[in-house]
Structures are given as structure tokens and as C-alpha cells.
Design an enzyme around this catalytic site. Structure first.
Site, PDB file in Angstrom:
ATOM      1  N   GLU A   1       0.891  -1.168   0.000  1.00 21.00           N
ATOM      2  CA  GLU A   1       0.000   0.000   0.000  1.00 21.00           C
ATOM      3  C   GLU A   1       0.920   1.207   0.000  1.00 21.00           C
ATOM      4  OE1 GLU A   1      -2.405   0.532   3.481  1.00 21.00           O
ATOM      5  OE2 GLU A   1      -3.879   1.752   2.400  1.00 21.00           O
TER       6      GLU A   1
ATOM      7  N   HIS B   1      -6.051   5.609  -2.332  1.00 22.72           N
ATOM      8  CA  HIS B   1      -5.340   6.827  -1.935  1.00 22.72           C
ATOM      9  C   HIS B   1      -5.103   7.669  -3.180  1.00 22.72           C
ATOM     10  CE1 HIS B   1      -4.821   5.766   2.270  1.00 22.72           C
ATOM     11  NE2 HIS B   1      -4.496   4.556   1.903  1.00 22.72           N
TER      12      HIS B   1
ATOM     13  N   HIS C   1      -9.917   0.133   0.356  1.00 26.09           N
ATOM     14  CA  HIS C   1     -10.945   0.587   1.293  1.00 26.09           C
ATOM     15  C   HIS C   1     -11.842   1.748   0.817  1.00 26.09           C
ATOM     16  CE1 HIS C   1      -7.263   2.790   1.867  1.00 26.09           C
ATOM     17  NE2 HIS C   1      -6.783   1.954   2.774  1.00 26.09           N
TER      18      HIS C   1
ATOM     19  N   ASP D   1      -7.846  -3.837   7.797  1.00 22.76           N
ATOM     20  CA  ASP D   1      -6.867  -2.726   7.800  1.00 22.76           C
ATOM     21  C   ASP D   1      -6.302  -2.573   9.226  1.00 22.76           C
ATOM     22  OD1 ASP D   1      -5.268  -0.756   6.748  1.00 22.76           O
ATOM     23  OD2 ASP D   1      -6.814   0.791   6.691  1.00 22.76           O
TER      24      ASP D   1
END
Ligand SMILES: [Zn+2]
Length: 392
Positions: A127, A191, A212, A274
Site C-alpha cells: 500500500e 489513496h 478501502h 486494515d
């Protein structure tokens, strides 16, 4: 009781891919020998609650104060053991943005750990560092990079990285998406500052998944009367993408969980934890995760500067329970969203996250309130049943 050496029969209410009903699982030598329907079989263990496949968490950073960003195999063991004891028997170790030398070291440790087959590790999930500054969440801004640096090639040379979350609008991202997909890596949009058109373009280049929902996503923006949908709307409206949801009651509420579930359904929505290193620690505990510093507060992990969440303090079993009890997702669907669906989204071997003959004997035994009662990993109890009625 169940041992790895002799066949054992565990009976209860089975939660299978399509239905919930009485049955039993026959375990031998760490594998599922047979799944039996109906309630007549004599069992070694008659479990009074539900029997589900062990959970599959494709977005998990840490637990008990440790994280996968640490280049230390003891940290990796501590994290995977904590999650296994809480029902997650397959883990995609997720590495947050960190400086190149630390990231290389963590990938090397993860690659070595994968070779041992320890703790249900199924691969690595990067990530970052290719994230958009404006949507970085708790990721450190000075360590973000552009895919034009080409380092994504060396990150994935070991063949152990299964998933990369990146912002598809960054310079060089299209080449990275095509290159990573060609190496069998699942590329996840997240993101990101992309609008819906940019997301569609990224999907055409190979993006298959989204990180997410509602965390690090662009949402509908208005320019005067003109509406510009974002990553969130592109994913919820798509016909093909899978996506993650941190249904912990903080990153998303019950309403948001229902929206995601109705849009994507149980075959495309993946429940994820997460989980930060704050998972399993008391309120007020402080932790580090790579360059990120966080605190456990009010049931979630908050970055030290107080400006964003930095992961959850939930195990995936907690997320599953929230989805069912607070958001009214049917149990059979919620279990699929925490087992077979994420396994498929991450390209894991056929059979991971399912109860079927020949598969690894990973079982999660839940009580009627959906609390974790016992966990069997590869045929061994990593959390034995405390109140089970065992028959010999
Ligand atoms: Zn994360």
C-alpha cells in the site's frame, strides 16, 4: 479432540458459500477430507454455533504493537499469530509507505517468511509508495513516490507481492499497471485523486480492485452546477471491480456498509480489517508502523497528529460481526465477503477461503453471538474451544 494425525469430525451449523445448515467437517492430516451435510454423523466435537472457513484478510498491517513494516521475523510471527487466534487463517501482509531501504528489507523478510509457509501468510500487499498526496491518509508525505521511478519492478521481482495499491492518475502509473498486471500482481486503486473517467482508463489498463471504500477515495465534486464523480462512484457503479470495506463502525458506518453491499454484492465486496499495530492493545496505547505513529483511541487507530485514522484496531472477525449485526448483511454473504471473495480478488489459490474436500483445514468456530469460539489452522487448534461438548 482434533489432532493432526487422526481423522476428526467437527459438527455444527456450517456456513458454506451458498447456504447455512447443519453438517460436519471431517479433518485429516491438516486437510478437509469431507464436508458432510445433515446432522446425523457422530462427531468428535459438537459445536453449538457456526462453523465457517477461516477468514482471509487481504489488507492487514499489524497487531499487538507490531507491524509487517518491521524487518524482523518475530514481528511477522507475532502479527500473524494474533490474527490467527482471532480467526484469520490467511493473511496478505500489507506494507505501508516507507523509505526504500526499509521497504526492500520488509519485502525480503516477507519473502523469506512466505517460503516457510508460516502463519497462513499468502503473500504481500504494497500500500504505497505510489499514492496521491492529497488522499494519503496517514501515509508520510515525504516518502510518497511516482511510478516513473520504476522501482515497482524490483519490488515484485521475488514473485511474492500479490497486490499493489496505487493512485492510477500518477505519472507513470499506466505503465506500472500494465507491467504489474503482466506479472500476475493485482493492481488496486486507492489513496487517489482520480476522477471517474481516470478510473475507467486505469481499469482499461488492468486495475481490477479498489482499496478501502470511503478511505483515500475521491467522492463526488461539484464545479458550480457540474458534477464530477470520483473513485468512490466509479467503483460502486462498476460491473467488474472488487473493492475493500473496513466495516469497523469507524471507517464506515452501518449505512455505508449497506450501500457498498447493495452496489457490489457478496461476490465483489471484500471485508478487510486494515488492522494497525494497535489491534489487541488497550485504549491510549501508542504504536509505530514504519514512519507512521498512532494511538488507540475510541475504538480505532488515530495518527499522532490527530488528522486521520491510521488503520483499525479490529480483527476481521470483528468486522464480520459488525457487518451482520449492525448493518444487517446476511451471515452467509458476510462470511463469503471475508473468505472466498477476498481470496479470489487477490488471486489466491482456488479453494482458499472455502470449506471443501482437499482444502487446508482452516475453520472458524463462532458462537451464536458471532464471537470467535475456536480456530483450527491447517488442522491444528490455534485457539481451542473452551466450552465445546466433546464426545469420544
Ligand atoms: Zn492500509
Amino acid at each position: 479432540m482434533v489432532t493432526a494425525e487422526q481423522p476428526s469430525v467437527i459438527a455444527g451449523t456450517l456456513v458454506l458459500a451458498e447456504r447455512v445448515g447443519p453438517g460436519a467437517v471431517v479433518v485429516r492430516d491438516g486437510l478437509v477430507e469431507e464436508v458432510v451435510h445433515g446432522s446425523r454423523r457422530v462427531a468428535d466435537l459438537q459445536w453449538p454455533g457456526f462453523i465457517a472457513p477461516g477468514l482471509v484478510d487481504i489488507h492487514v498491517h499489524g497487531a499487538r504493537g507490531r507491524s509487517f513494516n518491521e524487518p524482523d521475523s518475530r514481528a511477522w510471527h507475532s502479527v500473524t499469530e494474533a490474527h490467527r487466534e482471532h480467526g484469520t487463517t490467511t493473511t496478505l501482509a500489507t506494507l505501508g509507505t516507507s523509505a526504500l531501504p526499509q521497504l526492500r528489507e520488509a519485502i525480503a523478510i516477507g519473502t523469506a517468511e512466505l517460503a516457510t509457509g508460516h502463519g497462513g501468510l499468502a503473500g504481500l500487499h504494497l500500500e504505497g509508495p505510489y499514492l496521491a498526496d492529497g488522499y494519503r491518509g496517514a501515509h508520510p508525505p515525504d516518502l510518497l513516490r511516482q511510478p516513473t521511478d520504476g522501482h515497482w519492478r524490483e519490488f515484485t521481482d521475488h514473485g511474492t507481492v500479490r497486490m499493489v495499491t496505487l493512485a492510477p492518475e500518477l505519472a507513470g502509473a499506466k505503465e506500472a499497471i500494465t507491467g504489474l498486471s503482466g506479472r500476475g500482481v493485482v493492481v488496486s486503486a486507492g489513496h487517489s485523486a482520480a476522477n471517474a473517467d481516470q478510473v475507467r482508463e486505469a481499469v482499461a489498463h488492468g486495475v481490477r480492485h479498489a482499496a478501502h471504500l470511503w478511505s483515500g477515495h475521491t467522492e463526488l465534486r461539484r464545479h458550480g452546477p457540474v458534477r464530477e464523480p470520483g473513485l468512490l462512484e466509479a467503483v460502486l457503479g462498476s460491473e467488474e471491480l472488487t473493492a475493500e470495506l473496513i466495516a469497523d463502525g469507524h471507517h464506515v458506518t452501518a449505512d455505508m456498509t449497506r450501500v457498498a453491499y447493495r452496489c457490489l454484492g457478496p461476490d465483489r465486496l471484500c471485508l478487510v480489517s486494515d488492522a494497525s499495530p494497535g489491534t489487541g492493545l488497550p485504549t491510549g496505547a501508542r504504536f509505530g508502523m514504519g514512519a507512521i505513529e498512532g494511538t488507540v483511541a475510541q475504538g480505532v487507530a488515530i495518527s499522532r497528529d490527530g488528522r486521520s485514522f491510521c488503520g483499525s484496531v479490529s480483527f476481521l472477525a470483528d468486522v464480520l460481526r459488525f457487518a451482520v449485526r449492525q448493518a444487517a448483511v446476511p451471515l452467509v454473504d458476510a462470511v463469503r465477503m471475508a473468505t472466498a471473495t477476498p481470496a479470489r480478488a487477490a488471486g489466491l489459490a482456488d479453494g482458499v477461503g472455502r470449506l471443501k474436500a482437499g482444502g487446508r483445514a482452516d475453520l472458524l468456530l463462532l458462537d451464536r453471538a458471532l464471537k470467535v469460539g475456536a480456530v483450527l489452522a491447517a488442522g491444528r487448534w490455534v485457539r481451542p474451544p473452551a466450552h465445546a461438548q466433546a464426545r469420544s
